[in-house]
Design a protein around this motif. Structure first.
Motif, short mmCIF file in Angstrom:
data_model
loop_
_atom_site.label_atom_id
_atom_site.label_comp_id
_atom_site.label_asym_id
_atom_site.label_seq_id
_atom_site.Cartn_x
_atom_site.Cartn_y
_atom_site.Cartn_z
N ASN A 1 23.63 -18.82 -13.91
CA ASN A 1 23.60 -19.35 -15.28
C ASN A 1 24.99 -19.28 -15.89
O ASN A 1 25.72 -18.30 -15.66
CB ASN A 1 22.61 -18.54 -16.14
CG ASN A 1 21.18 -18.94 -15.86
OD1 ASN A 1 20.82 -20.11 -15.95
ND2 ASN A 1 20.35 -17.97 -15.50
N SER A 2 25.33 -20.30 -16.67
CA SER A 2 26.66 -20.34 -17.28
C SER A 2 26.90 -19.10 -18.13
O SER A 2 26.02 -18.64 -18.84
CB SER A 2 26.80 -21.58 -18.16
OG SER A 2 26.95 -22.72 -17.37
N TRP A 3 28.11 -18.60 -18.08
CA TRP A 3 28.50 -17.43 -18.87
C TRP A 3 29.67 -17.84 -19.78
O TRP A 3 29.51 -17.93 -21.00
CB TRP A 3 28.85 -16.30 -17.92
CG TRP A 3 29.41 -15.07 -18.54
CD1 TRP A 3 29.19 -14.60 -19.81
CD2 TRP A 3 30.27 -14.11 -17.90
NE1 TRP A 3 29.86 -13.43 -19.99
CE2 TRP A 3 30.52 -13.10 -18.86
CE3 TRP A 3 30.83 -14.01 -16.64
CZ2 TRP A 3 31.33 -11.99 -18.57
CZ3 TRP A 3 31.63 -12.90 -16.35
CH2 TRP A 3 31.88 -11.91 -17.31
N PRO B 1 23.26 -25.94 -25.96
CA PRO B 1 23.50 -25.31 -24.66
C PRO B 1 23.37 -26.35 -23.54
O PRO B 1 22.67 -27.35 -23.70
CB PRO B 1 22.39 -24.26 -24.56
CG PRO B 1 21.42 -24.54 -25.64
CD PRO B 1 22.03 -25.49 -26.60
N ASP B 2 24.05 -26.10 -22.44
CA ASP B 2 23.89 -26.99 -21.28
C ASP B 2 22.42 -26.98 -20.86
O ASP B 2 21.71 -26.00 -21.09
CB ASP B 2 24.76 -26.51 -20.12
CG ASP B 2 26.25 -26.66 -20.42
OD1 ASP B 2 26.58 -27.19 -21.49
OD2 ASP B 2 27.06 -26.25 -19.58
N SER B 3 22.01 -28.03 -20.18
CA SER B 3 20.61 -28.12 -19.77
C SER B 3 20.25 -26.95 -18.86
O SER B 3 21.04 -26.55 -18.00
CB SER B 3 20.34 -29.44 -19.06
OG SER B 3 21.19 -29.59 -17.96
N GLY B 4 19.08 -26.39 -19.10
CA GLY B 4 18.61 -25.27 -18.29
C GLY B 4 19.02 -23.91 -18.80
O GLY B 4 18.60 -22.90 -18.25
N ILE B 5 19.85 -23.86 -19.85
CA ILE B 5 20.31 -22.57 -20.36
C ILE B 5 19.43 -22.16 -21.55
O ILE B 5 19.20 -22.95 -22.46
CB ILE B 5 21.79 -22.64 -20.82
CG1 ILE B 5 22.67 -22.94 -19.61
CG2 ILE B 5 22.21 -21.36 -21.49
CD1 ILE B 5 24.14 -23.02 -19.93
N ASP C 1 24.76 -29.49 -15.19
CA ASP C 1 24.67 -30.36 -16.35
C ASP C 1 25.69 -31.48 -16.20
O ASP C 1 26.86 -31.22 -15.87
CB ASP C 1 24.98 -29.55 -17.62
CG ASP C 1 24.65 -30.34 -18.88
OD1 ASP C 1 25.19 -31.46 -19.03
OD2 ASP C 1 23.85 -29.86 -19.70
N ARG D 1 14.42 -23.33 -11.19
CA ARG D 1 14.02 -23.54 -12.59
C ARG D 1 14.72 -22.58 -13.53
O ARG D 1 14.98 -22.90 -14.69
CB ARG D 1 12.52 -23.39 -12.74
CG ARG D 1 11.72 -24.51 -12.13
CD ARG D 1 10.26 -24.42 -12.51
NE ARG D 1 10.02 -24.99 -13.82
CZ ARG D 1 8.81 -25.13 -14.36
NH1 ARG D 1 7.75 -24.73 -13.71
NH2 ARG D 1 8.66 -25.68 -15.55
N ARG E 1 22.55 -28.32 -8.88
CA ARG E 1 22.02 -28.51 -10.23
C ARG E 1 23.13 -28.19 -11.22
O ARG E 1 23.52 -27.03 -11.39
CB ARG E 1 20.83 -27.61 -10.50
CG ARG E 1 20.21 -27.89 -11.86
CD ARG E 1 19.06 -26.98 -12.24
NE ARG E 1 18.41 -27.52 -13.42
CZ ARG E 1 17.60 -26.83 -14.20
NH1 ARG E 1 17.30 -25.60 -13.94
NH2 ARG E 1 17.07 -27.41 -15.28
N ILE F 1 27.42 -33.01 -18.14
CA ILE F 1 28.61 -32.81 -18.97
C ILE F 1 29.77 -32.24 -18.15
O ILE F 1 30.93 -32.56 -18.37
CB ILE F 1 28.29 -31.85 -20.15
CG1 ILE F 1 27.53 -32.59 -21.24
CG2 ILE F 1 29.55 -31.22 -20.73
CD1 ILE F 1 27.06 -31.69 -22.35
N PHE G 1 27.76 -18.60 -23.39
CA PHE G 1 26.33 -18.85 -23.57
C PHE G 1 25.58 -17.53 -23.53
O PHE G 1 25.02 -17.16 -22.51
CB PHE G 1 25.83 -19.80 -22.48
CG PHE G 1 26.43 -21.17 -22.55
CD1 PHE G 1 25.88 -22.14 -23.36
CD2 PHE G 1 27.56 -21.48 -21.82
CE1 PHE G 1 26.44 -23.40 -23.43
CE2 PHE G 1 28.13 -22.74 -21.89
CZ PHE G 1 27.57 -23.70 -22.70
N MET H 1 18.98 -23.26 -28.49
CA MET H 1 19.66 -24.22 -29.37
C MET H 1 19.73 -23.67 -30.79
O MET H 1 18.72 -23.39 -31.41
CB MET H 1 18.86 -25.53 -29.35
CG MET H 1 19.32 -26.56 -30.35
SD MET H 1 20.91 -27.21 -29.89
CE MET H 1 21.63 -27.41 -31.52
N SER I 1 17.72 -21.29 -13.22
CA SER I 1 19.19 -21.30 -13.08
C SER I 1 19.75 -22.63 -13.58
O SER I 1 19.30 -23.69 -13.14
CB SER I 1 19.57 -21.11 -11.61
OG SER I 1 18.97 -19.95 -11.10
N SER I 2 20.73 -22.55 -14.46
CA SER I 2 21.28 -23.80 -15.01
C SER I 2 22.36 -24.39 -14.11
O SER I 2 22.70 -25.56 -14.22
CB SER I 2 21.86 -23.54 -16.40
OG SER I 2 22.94 -22.63 -16.32
#
Lengths: 141, 246
Positions: free
Chosen positions: B80-82, A44-48, B48, B9, B46, B50, A67, A73, B11-12
């Motif tokens: 957060n990513s979906w 997963p991307d960081s923080g997820i 990632d 913290r 914030r 990538i 996600f 992970m 939230s990605s």
């Protein structure tokens, strides 16, 4: 002659990732072959806090990364669609351990979540998921 | 309402952006709906690495209260990513006024220090040390995906927290598969601050294979270069002033 096309399932915006997306599992919905799902050791991307799952709704032409799998992970995973209900079944071992989660999702693309359908089991390795319709007996259907 | 640091913290993907449209989607796999809001990213706060540079990109936000967002409105979005595919869709945790942007950026900048603080609080031993010797450990488990432990003998120069003998041993994974890929790898003559923890018997299969009393380093923050020694000392002093480790 059969022609096989190689499709990169990693979305364009994740093309920078260099992780080892190994030990994949793929499932095709028998009731709708346009629906496909792939799992792998994709991080997963960081923080997820949820783990990823790849899905396609157009027969593998385009792939999305979602996600939503509980447990972060992922380790070993296996996926299978039900014969007729379009539901996806997933067996996944949580990162690093041997705890097995068995989940079922009504919609592996965007809508539904991945709720557990059984209590967690421990000391499991390399699960294999098979979904089938029971014919006859008390569990018929 | 959670604090900005708590929101950051949890939230990605945090960004400031301008609402472009309501009720539509920029991701083909996500059908338009009333709860969706399309937002143009003005500043990624914030993200990632990538995902690269997101400035100017349209993101589909599944909003918690879409009626509070209007086209042209600027805000900081905690999400957060979906779905990532031909476009990005995220789930909103919260949004705050765009005037909070710099405060959120500062909170994002604090995250590595907050994480280091957490590692220090949970540490059994923190030492300023040098690696004398590194040796592989015989594989103790038939399971796949084990840590493949190695042990590093540390010559301790100074104990910063806990109790240590002059020669202390730390186990670290050498496996290049999850969940071990991000753990620090030690080499002989390496000097710095080692933040050591007890194995967690329930977390992985590999940790219970170590003898009782063993110390491990698993998190990337568990080794800090010598240049960070002073900062680590300051953080430990703060932890002590707040009541000590957990």
């Amino acid at each position: 002659m059969r022609i096989f096309r190689i499709v990169n399932a990693v979305p364009n915006d994740h093309s920078n990732e260099t992780n080892n997306d190994s030990e994949p599992s793929i499932a095709v919905n028998p009731a709708n072959p346009h629906e496909m799902v792939i799992t792998a050791f994709t991080q997963p991307d960081s923080g997820i806090s949820n783990g990823p799952v790849y899905f396609s709704t157009d027969g593998g032409e385009n792939w999305n990364l979602r996600f939503d799998v509980p447990g972060g992970m992922p380790r070993d995973q296996s996926v299978s669609f039900a014969t007729t209900s379009n539901e996806l079944y997933m067996a996944a071992i949580k990162a690093g351990g041997t705890q097995l989660d068995v989940m079922r999702s009504a919609d592996p693309s965007t809508g539904a979540t991945f709720p557990l359908i059984e209590p967690e089991r421990s000391k499991i390795d390399q699960p294999w998921m098979q979904a089938a319709t029971v014919i006859g007996g008390p569990d018929n259907g | 309402m959670p604090t900005v640091l708590e929101l950051t913290r949890s939230s990605s993907l945090v960004f400031s952006g301008t609402v472009v449209e309501r009720g539509t989607s920029t991701v083909p796999a996500v059908s338009p709906s009333q709860r969706l809001v399309v937002v143009r990213v003005d500043r990624a706060l914030r993200v990632d690495p990538i995902l690269g540079d997101l400035r100017g990109k349209m993101i589909t936000v599944a909003a918690t209260a879409p009626e509070t967002l209007t086209p042209g409105q600027r805000a900081v979005f905690f999400t957060n990513s979906w779905i990532h595919g031909r476009g990005i869709a995220v789930r909103e945790v919260e949004h705050v006024d765009v005037r909070e942007e710099d405060r959120v950026a500062a909170a994002v900048g604090q995250l590595p220090q907050v994480h280091l603080m957490d590692r220090l609080k949970s540490a059994e031993l923190v030492v300023d040390a040098e690696v004398e010797r590194v040796s592989p450990v015989e594989k103790r488990s038939p399971e796949r995906n084990v840590a493949l432990w190695a042990d590093a003998e540390l010559r301790v120069r100074r104990v910063l927290h806990g109790t240590a003998t002059q020669l202390t041993r730390v186990y670290f994974p050498t496996a290049d598969w999850p969940p071990w890929t991000t753990a620090p790898r030690f080499r002989e003559r390496q000097r710095g601050v080692f933040i050591l923890h007890q194995p967690d018997r329930d977390r992985t299969l590999s940790e219970p294979t170590l003898e009782a009393g063993s110390l491990i380093a698993l998190d990337p923050a568990d080794f800090q270069p010598e240049s960070e020694l002073h900062r680590v000392e300051e953080l430990l002093a703060t932890i002590a002033a707040e009541g000590g480790s957990r």
